[in-house]
Motif scaffolding. Structure first.
Motif, PDB file in Angstrom:
ATOM      1  N   ASN A  17       0.838  -1.207   0.000  1.00 54.00           N
ATOM      2  CA  ASN A  17       0.000   0.000   0.000  1.00 54.00           C
ATOM      3  C   ASN A  17       0.869   1.250   0.000  1.00 54.00           C
ATOM      4  OD1 ASN A  17      -2.443  -1.344  -0.042  1.00 54.00           O
ATOM      5  ND2 ASN A  17      -2.620  -1.387   2.175  1.00 54.00           N
ATOM      6  N   TYR A  18       1.935   1.238   0.785  1.00 51.17           N
ATOM      7  CA  TYR A  18       2.839   2.388   0.841  1.00 51.17           C
ATOM      8  C   TYR A  18       3.535   2.583  -0.498  1.00 51.17           C
ATOM      9  CZ  TYR A  18       6.436   5.619   2.306  1.00 51.17           C
ATOM     10  OH  TYR A  18       7.249   6.713   2.398  1.00 51.17           O
ATOM     11  N   ASN A  19       4.003   1.480  -1.097  1.00 50.60           N
ATOM     12  CA  ASN A  19       4.657   1.560  -2.403  1.00 50.60           C
ATOM     13  C   ASN A  19       3.735   2.227  -3.419  1.00 50.60           C
ATOM     14  OD1 ASN A  19       6.629   0.029  -1.162  1.00 50.60           O
ATOM     15  ND2 ASN A  19       6.252  -1.807  -2.346  1.00 50.60           N
ATOM     16  N   ARG A  20       2.491   1.787  -3.450  1.00 49.29           N
ATOM     17  CA  ARG A  20       1.525   2.327  -4.397  1.00 49.29           C
ATOM     18  C   ARG A  20       1.225   3.795  -4.086  1.00 49.29           C
ATOM     19  NH1 ARG A  20      -3.272  -1.254  -4.484  1.00 49.29           N
ATOM     20  NH2 ARG A  20      -3.526  -0.336  -2.448  1.00 49.29           N
ATOM     21  N   LYS A  21       1.096   4.127  -2.810  1.00 50.49           N
ATOM     22  CA  LYS A  21       0.778   5.506  -2.412  1.00 50.49           C
ATOM     23  C   LYS A  21       1.866   6.481  -2.836  1.00 50.49           C
ATOM     24  CE  LYS A  21      -0.064   8.482   1.582  1.00 50.49           C
ATOM     25  NZ  LYS A  21      -0.567   9.498   0.718  1.00 50.49           N
ATOM     26  N   ILE A  22       3.131   6.170  -2.549  1.00 52.91           N
ATOM     27  CA  ILE A  22       4.172   7.140  -2.893  1.00 52.91           C
ATOM     28  C   ILE A  22       4.368   7.243  -4.399  1.00 52.91           C
ATOM     29  CG2 ILE A  22       5.290   6.961  -0.632  1.00 52.91           C
ATOM     30  CD1 ILE A  22       7.618   5.496  -2.010  1.00 52.91           C
ATOM     31  N   LYS A  23       4.128   6.162  -5.110  1.00 51.02           N
ATOM     32  CA  LYS A  23       4.226   6.215  -6.566  1.00 51.02           C
ATOM     33  C   LYS A  23       3.108   7.099  -7.130  1.00 51.02           C
ATOM     34  CE  LYS A  23       6.082   4.942 -10.446  1.00 51.02           C
ATOM     35  NZ  LYS A  23       7.367   5.500 -10.830  1.00 51.02           N
ATOM     36  N   ASN A  24       1.899   6.921  -6.621  1.00 52.12           N
ATOM     37  CA  ASN A  24       0.753   7.709  -7.091  1.00 52.12           C
ATOM     38  C   ASN A  24       0.837   9.166  -6.648  1.00 52.12           C
ATOM     39  OD1 ASN A  24      -0.393   5.502  -8.356  1.00 52.12           O
ATOM     40  ND2 ASN A  24      -1.738   5.014  -6.642  1.00 52.12           N
ATOM     41  N   ASP A  25       1.196   9.392  -5.394  1.00 51.18           N
ATOM     42  CA  ASP A  25       1.185  10.747  -4.839  1.00 51.18           C
ATOM     43  C   ASP A  25       2.407  11.574  -5.220  1.00 51.18           C
ATOM     44  OD1 ASP A  25      -1.154   9.939  -3.643  1.00 51.18           O
ATOM     45  OD2 ASP A  25      -0.404  10.047  -1.585  1.00 51.18           O
ATOM     46  N   TYR A  26       3.570  10.936  -5.292  1.00 49.80           N
ATOM     47  CA  TYR A  26       4.818  11.691  -5.477  1.00 49.80           C
ATOM     48  C   TYR A  26       5.622  11.284  -6.708  1.00 49.80           C
ATOM     49  CZ  TYR A  26       3.589  12.553  -0.650  1.00 49.80           C
ATOM     50  OH  TYR A  26       2.904  12.882   0.492  1.00 49.80           O
ATOM     51  N   ILE A  77       7.490   8.623  -7.081  1.00 49.41           N
ATOM     52  CA  ILE A  77       8.755   7.960  -6.779  1.00 49.41           C
ATOM     53  C   ILE A  77       8.500   6.534  -6.291  1.00 49.41           C
ATOM     54  CG2 ILE A  77       9.927  10.128  -6.231  1.00 49.41           C
ATOM     55  CD1 ILE A  77       9.830   9.283  -3.259  1.00 49.41           C
ATOM     56  N   THR A  78       9.514   5.720  -6.412  1.00 53.05           N
ATOM     57  CA  THR A  78       9.437   4.338  -5.934  1.00 53.05           C
ATOM     58  C   THR A  78      10.025   4.264  -4.526  1.00 53.05           C
ATOM     59  OG1 THR A  78      11.625   3.777  -6.774  1.00 53.05           O
ATOM     60  CG2 THR A  78       9.745   3.481  -8.290  1.00 53.05           C
ATOM     61  N   THR A  79       9.794   3.136  -3.879  1.00 54.11           N
ATOM     62  CA  THR A  79      10.402   2.962  -2.555  1.00 54.11           C
ATOM     63  C   THR A  79      11.921   2.899  -2.670  1.00 54.11           C
ATOM     64  OG1 THR A  79       9.986   0.586  -2.702  1.00 54.11           O
ATOM     65  CG2 THR A  79       8.422   1.889  -1.445  1.00 54.11           C
ATOM     66  N   GLU A  80      12.419   2.408  -3.797  1.00 53.64           N
ATOM     67  CA  GLU A  80      13.876   2.385  -3.995  1.00 53.64           C
ATOM     68  C   GLU A  80      14.420   3.813  -4.067  1.00 53.64           C
ATOM     69  OE1 GLU A  80      11.719   0.537  -5.872  1.00 53.64           O
ATOM     70  OE2 GLU A  80      12.215  -1.457  -5.092  1.00 53.64           O
ATOM     71  N   GLN A  81      13.695   4.700  -4.747  1.00 51.44           N
ATOM     72  CA  GLN A  81      14.111   6.106  -4.816  1.00 51.44           C
ATOM     73  C   GLN A  81      14.025   6.762  -3.441  1.00 51.44           C
ATOM     74  OE1 GLN A  81      11.340   6.863  -8.076  1.00 51.44           O
ATOM     75  NE2 GLN A  81      13.045   7.721  -9.252  1.00 51.44           N
ATOM     76  N   TYR A  82      12.981   6.427  -2.691  1.00 56.57           N
ATOM     77  CA  TYR A  82      12.852   6.936  -1.317  1.00 56.57           C
ATOM     78  C   TYR A  82      14.063   6.487  -0.493  1.00 56.57           C
ATOM     79  CZ  TYR A  82      11.076   7.662   3.420  1.00 56.57           C
ATOM     80  OH  TYR A  82      10.936   8.065   4.732  1.00 56.57           O
ATOM     81  N   ASP A  83      14.379   5.198  -0.571  1.00 54.87           N
ATOM     82  CA  ASP A  83      15.499   4.654   0.200  1.00 54.87           C
ATOM     83  C   ASP A  83      16.822   5.306  -0.200  1.00 54.87           C
ATOM     84  OD1 ASP A  83      13.729   3.001   1.546  1.00 54.87           O
ATOM     85  OD2 ASP A  83      14.180   1.235   0.309  1.00 54.87           O
ATOM     86  N   ALA A  84      17.001   5.568  -1.500  1.00 53.44           N
ATOM     87  CA  ALA A  84      18.227   6.220  -1.972  1.00 53.44           C
ATOM     88  C   ALA A  84      18.300   7.655  -1.459  1.00 53.44           C
ATOM     89  CB  ALA A  84      18.283   6.205  -3.500  1.00 53.44           C
ATOM     90  N   MET A  85      17.163   8.349  -1.451  1.00 54.53           N
ATOM     91  CA  MET A  85      17.117   9.714  -0.936  1.00 54.53           C
ATOM     92  C   MET A  85      17.419   9.722   0.564  1.00 54.53           C
ATOM     93  SD  MET A  85      13.973  12.448  -1.396  1.00 54.53           S
ATOM     94  CE  MET A  85      13.654  11.726  -2.994  1.00 54.53           C
ATOM     95  N   LEU A  86      16.841   8.762   1.273  1.00 49.15           N
ATOM     96  CA  LEU A  86      17.083   8.641   2.710  1.00 49.15           C
ATOM     97  C   LEU A  86      18.567   8.396   2.985  1.00 49.15           C
ATOM     98  CD1 LEU A  86      15.728   8.529   5.523  1.00 49.15           C
ATOM     99  CD2 LEU A  86      15.458   6.072   5.173  1.00 49.15           C
ATOM    100  N   ALA A  87      19.176   7.513   2.216  1.00 42.78           N
ATOM    101  CA  ALA A  87      20.607   7.222   2.382  1.00 42.78           C
ATOM    102  C   ALA A  87      21.445   8.455   2.076  1.00 42.78           C
ATOM    103  CB  ALA A  87      21.016   6.058   1.493  1.00 42.78           C
ATOM    104  N   SER A  88      21.081   9.184   1.020  1.00 45.00           N
ATOM    105  CA  SER A  88      21.868  10.372   0.651  1.00 45.00           C
ATOM    106  C   SER A  88      21.759  11.467   1.704  1.00 45.00           C
ATOM    107  CB  SER A  88      21.441  10.902  -0.721  1.00 45.00           C
ATOM    108  OG  SER A  88      20.194  11.557  -0.651  1.00 45.00           O
ATOM    109  N   GLN A  89      20.681  11.445   2.486  1.00 44.02           N
ATOM    110  CA  GLN A  89      20.499  12.413   3.575  1.00 44.02           C
ATOM    111  C   GLN A  89      21.054  11.872   4.887  1.00 44.02           C
ATOM    112  OE1 GLN A  89      16.241  14.122   1.936  1.00 44.02           O
ATOM    113  NE2 GLN A  89      16.427  13.813   4.123  1.00 44.02           N
ATOM    114  N   GLY A  90      21.676  10.726   4.872  1.00 40.04           N
ATOM    115  CA  GLY A  90      22.222  10.131   6.087  1.00 40.04           C
ATOM    116  C   GLY A  90      21.152   9.613   7.031  1.00 40.04           C
ATOM    117  N   GLY A  91      19.948   9.373   6.509  1.00 39.13           N
ATOM    118  CA  GLY A  91      18.871   8.826   7.329  1.00 39.13           C
ATOM    119  C   GLY A  91      18.157   9.845   8.196  1.00 39.13           C
ATOM    120  N   VAL A  92      18.425  11.125   7.949  1.00 41.68           N
ATOM    121  CA  VAL A  92      17.840  12.166   8.794  1.00 41.68           C
ATOM    122  C   VAL A  92      17.136  13.239   7.959  1.00 41.68           C
ATOM    123  CG1 VAL A  92      19.530  11.817  10.647  1.00 41.68           C
ATOM    124  CG2 VAL A  92      20.008  13.476   8.830  1.00 41.68           C
ATOM    125  N   CYS A  93      16.412  14.105   8.633  1.00 44.70           N
ATOM    126  CA  CYS A  93      15.672  15.203   8.012  1.00 44.70           C
ATOM    127  C   CYS A  93      16.605  16.132   7.240  1.00 44.70           C
ATOM    128  CB  CYS A  93      14.942  15.982   9.102  1.00 44.70           C
ATOM    129  SG  CYS A  93      14.095  17.477   8.548  1.00 44.70           S
TER     130      CYS A  93
END
Length: 94
Positions: free
Chosen positions: A11-20, A22-38
């Motif tokens: 459900n989350y995968n579908r939501k972020i793809k529809n709303d934003y 992006i894929t969960t892989e892109q989310y995870d890559a963005m999170l990693a590039s931010q060091g896991g923080v805001c």
């Protein structure tokens, strides 16, 4: 007819793809590039929830991942540069 069952992750995968867009892989890559923080304050959500996907409401472009407080803060200030500058001036003077 048997309804398909979806996991929370699906459900989350579908939501972020529809709303934003992006894929969960892109989310995870963005999170990693931010060091896991805001991207703004460098913090995490105290609740343990995922960081929010921040996006420009006019263009839909994803800007980064934010903790709940930062995400709500810019939302309450209507993503308005003038208001943000007035807040800075109010807090810190000229």
């Amino acid at each position: 007819y048997k309804r398909p069952t979806y996991t929370r992750q699906k459900n989350y995968n579908r939501k972020i793809k529809n709303d934003y867009g992006i894929t969960t892989e892109q989310y995870d890559a963005m999170l990693a590039s931010q060091g896991g923080v805001c991207a703004i304050c460098g913090g995490v959500n105290r609740s343990g929830r995922r960081l929010a996907i921040d996006h420009d409401h006019k263009t839909g472009r994803v800007r980064g991942l934010l903790c709940g407080l930062c995400n709500q803060g810019i939302g309450h200030l209507r993503e308005n540069r003038s208001i943000l500058e007035m807040v800075i001036e109010y807090l810190f003077g000229k």
